[in-house]
Design a protein around this motif. Structure first.
Motif, PDB file in Angstrom:
ATOM      1  N   ASP A   1       1.130  -1.513   0.188  1.00 49.32           N
ATOM      2  CA  ASP A   1       0.033  -0.347  -0.125  1.00 49.32           C
ATOM      3  C   ASP A   1       0.649   1.246   0.006  1.00 49.32           C
ATOM      4  O   ASP A   1       0.592   1.524  -0.434  1.00 49.32           O
ATOM      5  CB  ASP A   1      -1.129   0.152   0.900  1.00 49.32           C
ATOM      6  CG  ASP A   1      -2.256  -0.579   0.513  1.00 49.32           C
ATOM      7  OD1 ASP A   1      -2.652  -1.881  -0.151  1.00 49.32           O
ATOM      8  OD2 ASP A   1      -2.681  -1.451   2.151  1.00 49.32           O
ATOM      9  N   LEU A   2       1.801   1.335   0.681  1.00 47.81           N
ATOM     10  CA  LEU A   2       2.907   2.424   0.612  1.00 47.81           C
ATOM     11  C   LEU A   2       3.438   2.176  -0.352  1.00 47.81           C
ATOM     12  O   LEU A   2       3.905   3.879  -0.572  1.00 47.81           O
ATOM     13  CB  LEU A   2       3.670   2.588   1.430  1.00 47.81           C
ATOM     14  CG  LEU A   2       3.702   2.105   3.796  1.00 47.81           C
ATOM     15  CD1 LEU A   2       4.398   2.599   4.502  1.00 47.81           C
ATOM     16  CD2 LEU A   2       2.874   3.839   3.457  1.00 47.81           C
ATOM     17  N   ARG A   3       3.560   1.829  -1.104  1.00 50.60           N
ATOM     18  CA  ARG A   3       4.997   1.701  -2.520  1.00 50.60           C
ATOM     19  C   ARG A   3       3.829   2.282  -3.170  1.00 50.60           C
ATOM     20  O   ARG A   3       3.876   2.863  -4.590  1.00 50.60           O
ATOM     21  CB  ARG A   3       5.551   0.431  -3.120  1.00 50.60           C
ATOM     22  CG  ARG A   3       6.511   0.117  -2.318  1.00 50.60           C
ATOM     23  CD  ARG A   3       6.893  -1.240  -3.104  1.00 50.60           C
ATOM     24  NE  ARG A   3       6.842  -2.429  -3.557  1.00 50.60           N
ATOM     25  CZ  ARG A   3       6.120  -3.215  -2.200  1.00 50.60           C
ATOM     26  NH1 ARG A   3       7.385  -3.034  -1.490  1.00 50.60           N
ATOM     27  NH2 ARG A   3       5.674  -4.854  -2.709  1.00 50.60           N
ATOM     28  N   VAL A   4       2.389   1.837  -3.249  1.00 49.83           N
ATOM     29  CA  VAL A   4       1.577   2.206  -4.279  1.00 49.83           C
ATOM     30  C   VAL A   4       1.324   3.461  -4.356  1.00 49.83           C
ATOM     31  O   VAL A   4       0.934   4.514  -5.390  1.00 49.83           O
ATOM     32  CB  VAL A   4       1.092   1.375  -4.110  1.00 49.83           C
ATOM     33  CG1 VAL A   4      -1.058   2.220  -5.284  1.00 49.83           C
ATOM     34  CG2 VAL A   4      -0.141  -0.004  -4.656  1.00 49.83           C
TER      35      VAL A   4
ATOM     36  N   GLU B   1       1.919   9.224  -5.358  1.00 55.79           N
ATOM     37  CA  GLU B   1       2.598  10.287  -5.067  1.00 55.79           C
ATOM     38  C   GLU B   1       3.735  11.298  -6.422  1.00 55.79           C
ATOM     39  O   GLU B   1       3.645  12.042  -6.469  1.00 55.79           O
ATOM     40  CB  GLU B   1       3.614  10.440  -4.249  1.00 55.79           C
ATOM     41  CG  GLU B   1       1.596  10.924  -3.359  1.00 55.79           C
ATOM     42  CD  GLU B   1       2.068  11.076  -1.477  1.00 55.79           C
ATOM     43  OE1 GLU B   1       3.171  10.704  -1.393  1.00 55.79           O
ATOM     44  OE2 GLU B   1       0.869  10.738  -0.887  1.00 55.79           O
ATOM     45  N   ALA B   2       4.411  10.683  -6.470  1.00 51.68           N
ATOM     46  CA  ALA B   2       5.318  10.656  -8.018  1.00 51.68           C
ATOM     47  C   ALA B   2       5.021  10.617  -9.316  1.00 51.68           C
ATOM     48  O   ALA B   2       5.223  11.721  -9.624  1.00 51.68           O
ATOM     49  CB  ALA B   2       6.470   9.045  -7.803  1.00 51.68           C
TER      50      ALA B   2
ATOM     51  N   LYS C   1       2.758  17.288 -12.280  1.00 51.85           N
ATOM     52  CA  LYS C   1       2.769  19.236 -11.845  1.00 51.85           C
ATOM     53  C   LYS C   1       3.849  19.829 -12.888  1.00 51.85           C
ATOM     54  O   LYS C   1       3.777  20.478 -13.374  1.00 51.85           O
ATOM     55  CB  LYS C   1       3.429  19.036  -9.878  1.00 51.85           C
ATOM     56  CG  LYS C   1       2.164  20.167  -9.929  1.00 51.85           C
ATOM     57  CD  LYS C   1       2.321  19.207  -8.295  1.00 51.85           C
ATOM     58  CE  LYS C   1       1.658  21.059  -7.573  1.00 51.85           C
ATOM     59  NZ  LYS C   1       2.135  20.531  -6.288  1.00 51.85           N
ATOM     60  N   LYS C   2       5.441  18.642 -12.715  1.00 52.31           N
ATOM     61  CA  LYS C   2       5.641  19.773 -13.024  1.00 52.31           C
ATOM     62  C   LYS C   2       6.079  19.324 -14.876  1.00 52.31           C
ATOM     63  O   LYS C   2       6.381  20.713 -15.408  1.00 52.31           O
ATOM     64  CB  LYS C   2       7.509  18.539 -12.696  1.00 52.31           C
ATOM     65  CG  LYS C   2       8.432  18.894 -12.304  1.00 52.31           C
ATOM     66  CD  LYS C   2       9.825  18.178 -11.757  1.00 52.31           C
ATOM     67  CE  LYS C   2      10.584  17.390 -12.608  1.00 52.31           C
ATOM     68  NZ  LYS C   2      11.363  15.800 -11.890  1.00 52.31           N
TER      69      LYS C   2
END
Ligand SMILES: [Zn+2]
Ligand SMILES: [Zn+2]
Ligand SMILES: [Zn+2]
Length: 185
Positions: A135-138, A143-144, A150-151
Protein backbone atom coordinates in the motif's frame (compact mmCIF):
# COMPACT_ATOMS: atom_id res chain seq x y z
CA UNK A 1 -6.93 -14.18 16.35
CA UNK A 2 -5.79 -13.85 19.94
CA UNK A 3 -2.53 -12.03 20.37
CA UNK A 4 0.15 -14.12 22.03
CA UNK A 5 3.49 -12.94 23.26
CA UNK A 6 6.01 -13.66 20.52
CA UNK A 7 9.55 -12.35 20.23
CA UNK A 8 10.13 -13.84 16.79
CA UNK A 9 9.26 -12.40 13.41
CA UNK A 10 9.34 -13.84 9.91
CA UNK A 11 12.74 -13.73 8.23
CA UNK A 12 15.92 -12.51 9.88
CA UNK A 13 15.94 -12.32 13.69
CA UNK A 14 18.71 -11.58 16.17
CA UNK A 15 19.38 -14.34 18.68
CA UNK A 16 19.26 -12.78 22.14
CA UNK A 17 21.88 -15.15 23.48
CA UNK A 18 24.71 -14.83 20.95
CA UNK A 19 23.42 -11.71 19.11
CA UNK A 20 24.02 -13.42 15.76
CA UNK A 21 21.41 -13.40 13.03
CA UNK A 22 19.10 -16.38 12.59
CA UNK A 23 16.32 -17.07 10.11
CA UNK A 24 12.68 -17.91 10.76
CA UNK A 25 11.06 -19.47 7.70
CA UNK A 26 7.30 -19.28 7.24
CA UNK A 27 7.25 -22.61 5.43
CA UNK A 28 6.42 -25.79 7.31
CA UNK A 29 8.72 -27.68 7.46
CA UNK A 30 10.87 -24.62 7.68
CA UNK A 31 13.08 -23.98 4.70
CA UNK A 32 16.74 -23.65 5.68
CA UNK A 33 18.46 -20.34 4.94
CA UNK A 34 21.53 -20.29 2.66
CA UNK A 35 23.77 -18.87 5.37
CA UNK A 36 21.92 -18.29 8.62
CA UNK A 37 21.00 -20.90 11.22
CA UNK A 38 17.36 -21.51 11.99
CA UNK A 39 15.63 -19.35 14.58
CA UNK A 40 14.07 -21.89 16.95
CA UNK A 41 10.63 -21.02 18.31
CA UNK A 42 9.52 -22.14 21.79
CA UNK A 43 5.91 -22.52 22.85
CA UNK A 44 6.28 -19.49 25.19
CA UNK A 45 6.99 -17.21 22.21
CA UNK A 46 10.68 -16.90 23.00
CA UNK A 47 13.35 -18.44 20.84
CA UNK A 48 17.03 -18.64 20.05
CA UNK A 49 19.22 -19.63 17.15
CA UNK A 50 19.69 -23.34 16.46
CA UNK A 51 23.34 -23.25 17.53
CA UNK A 52 22.50 -21.72 20.91
CA UNK A 53 19.60 -24.14 21.32
CA UNK A 54 21.87 -27.12 20.78
CA UNK A 55 24.46 -25.77 23.21
CA UNK A 56 21.74 -24.84 25.71
CA UNK A 57 19.99 -28.23 25.69
CA UNK A 58 23.29 -30.10 25.82
CA UNK A 59 24.33 -28.05 28.82
CA UNK A 60 20.97 -28.11 30.58
CA UNK A 61 19.99 -31.71 29.87
CA UNK A 62 16.28 -30.93 29.97
CA UNK A 63 15.06 -27.84 28.29
CA UNK A 64 13.78 -24.73 30.00
CA UNK A 65 13.37 -21.36 28.31
CA UNK A 66 16.17 -19.19 29.75
CA UNK A 67 13.92 -16.11 29.75
CA UNK A 68 10.70 -17.40 31.32
CA UNK A 69 11.67 -20.88 32.57
CA UNK A 70 8.86 -22.43 30.54
CA UNK A 71 9.51 -26.09 29.80
CA UNK A 72 8.59 -28.56 27.07
CA UNK A 73 5.34 -29.85 25.68
CA UNK A 74 4.88 -33.54 26.33
CA UNK A 75 3.40 -35.58 23.56
CA UNK A 76 1.29 -38.70 23.70
CA UNK A 77 2.74 -41.82 22.11
CA UNK A 78 -0.49 -42.32 20.12
CA UNK A 79 0.11 -39.13 18.12
CA UNK A 80 1.09 -39.77 14.54
CA UNK A 81 4.80 -39.52 14.25
CA UNK A 82 7.42 -39.88 11.61
CA UNK A 83 8.84 -43.20 10.56
CA UNK A 84 12.29 -41.71 11.10
CA UNK A 85 12.57 -42.96 14.62
CA UNK A 86 10.93 -43.45 18.00
CA UNK A 87 8.68 -40.59 19.13
CA UNK A 88 10.20 -37.90 21.27
CA UNK A 89 8.76 -37.71 24.73
CA UNK A 90 8.99 -33.96 24.81
CA UNK A 91 8.96 -31.15 22.28
CA UNK A 92 10.70 -27.87 22.99
CA UNK A 93 10.73 -26.19 19.58
CA UNK A 94 8.46 -25.79 16.58
CA UNK A 95 10.94 -27.66 14.39
CA UNK A 96 10.94 -30.64 16.77
CA UNK A 97 7.15 -30.68 16.62
CA UNK A 98 7.18 -30.48 12.83
CA UNK A 99 9.73 -33.33 12.64
CA UNK A 100 7.53 -35.42 14.90
CA UNK A 101 4.44 -34.73 12.77
CA UNK A 102 6.18 -34.78 9.38
CA UNK A 103 3.72 -37.39 8.07
CA UNK A 104 0.66 -35.37 9.07
CA UNK A 105 1.55 -31.71 8.69
CA UNK A 106 -1.92 -30.80 7.40
CA UNK A 107 -3.43 -32.26 10.52
CA UNK A 108 -0.83 -30.57 12.72
CA UNK A 109 -1.74 -27.24 11.15
CA UNK A 110 -5.32 -27.57 12.38
CA UNK A 111 -4.36 -28.20 16.00
CA UNK A 112 -4.31 -25.56 18.72
CA UNK A 113 -0.77 -26.39 19.67
CA UNK A 114 0.87 -23.23 21.07
CA UNK A 115 3.66 -23.68 18.51
CA UNK A 116 1.19 -23.67 15.65
CA UNK A 117 -0.81 -20.74 17.05
CA UNK A 118 2.42 -18.76 17.37
CA UNK A 119 3.54 -19.75 13.88
CA UNK A 120 0.19 -18.64 12.43
CA UNK A 121 0.50 -15.36 14.31
CA UNK A 122 3.99 -14.76 12.87
CA UNK A 123 2.64 -15.64 9.42
CA UNK A 124 -0.35 -13.29 9.80
CA UNK A 125 1.83 -10.44 11.02
CA UNK A 126 4.20 -10.84 8.08
CA UNK A 127 1.28 -10.91 5.61
CA UNK A 128 -0.12 -7.69 7.10
CA UNK A 129 3.29 -6.08 6.95
CA UNK A 130 3.64 -7.01 3.29
CA UNK A 131 0.19 -5.61 2.48
CA UNK A 132 1.09 -2.41 4.31
CA UNK A 133 4.37 -2.15 2.39
CA UNK A 134 2.57 -2.70 -0.88
CA UNK A 135 0.00 0.00 0.00
CA UNK A 136 2.79 2.39 0.89
CA UNK A 137 4.59 1.63 -2.38
CA UNK A 138 1.39 2.21 -4.39
CA UNK A 139 0.82 5.46 -2.49
CA UNK A 140 4.40 6.61 -3.13
CA UNK A 141 4.11 5.77 -6.83
CA UNK A 142 0.87 7.78 -7.08
CA UNK A 143 2.49 10.78 -5.42
CA UNK A 144 5.53 10.56 -7.67
CA UNK A 145 3.25 10.48 -10.74
CA UNK A 146 1.39 13.53 -9.43
CA UNK A 147 4.64 15.44 -8.90
CA UNK A 148 5.79 14.48 -12.41
CA UNK A 149 2.50 15.70 -13.91
CA UNK A 150 2.80 19.01 -12.02
CA UNK A 151 6.34 19.49 -13.29
CA UNK A 152 5.22 18.77 -16.84
CA UNK A 153 2.44 21.34 -16.58
CA UNK A 154 4.80 23.94 -15.11
CA UNK A 155 7.26 23.38 -17.97
CA UNK A 156 4.42 23.70 -20.46
CA UNK A 157 3.30 27.00 -18.91
CA UNK A 158 6.86 28.26 -19.04
CA UNK A 159 7.04 27.56 -22.75
CA UNK A 160 3.58 28.95 -23.55
CA UNK A 161 4.59 32.44 -24.71
CA UNK A 162 3.00 33.91 -27.76
CA UNK A 163 5.69 34.47 -30.38
CA UNK A 164 3.71 37.28 -31.99
CA UNK A 165 2.52 39.52 -29.14
CA UNK A 166 4.62 38.20 -26.31
CA UNK A 167 1.67 37.37 -24.04
CA UNK A 168 2.88 34.87 -21.43
CA UNK A 169 -0.09 34.32 -19.12
CA UNK A 170 -1.28 31.05 -20.67
CA UNK A 171 -1.79 28.06 -18.38
CA UNK A 172 -1.23 25.50 -21.14
CA UNK A 173 -0.01 25.02 -24.69
CA UNK A 174 -3.64 24.51 -25.69
CA UNK A 175 -4.57 27.98 -24.47
CA UNK A 176 -1.73 29.48 -26.45
CA UNK A 177 -2.93 27.65 -29.56
CA UNK A 178 -6.44 29.02 -29.04
CA UNK A 179 -5.01 32.50 -28.55
CA UNK A 180 -2.93 32.28 -31.72
CA UNK A 181 -5.95 31.09 -33.69
CA UNK A 182 -8.20 33.85 -32.32
CA UNK A 183 -5.84 36.81 -32.42
CA UNK A 184 -3.22 36.21 -35.05
CA UNK A 185 -4.81 34.25 -37.91
ZN1 LIG B 1 22.34 -17.78 19.28
ZN1 LIG C 1 10.15 -18.28 27.30
ZN1 LIG D 1 -0.38 36.77 -29.15
Amino acid sequence: MENRFCSITAGVNTCHLCFEKAFYSLKLPQRPHRKLPRMELFRCGHGMCASCYEAHTRAAGCFKCPWCRDGCSYIFPSFPHSAAGPPKSSIATLSELVDEWSESLDLLYTTRSPFILLHKQIFEKEKNRQVLCRDLRVQAAKEAAKREEKKKRAAEREKAVCGVCGKATFTSAKQLEAHTRAKHQ
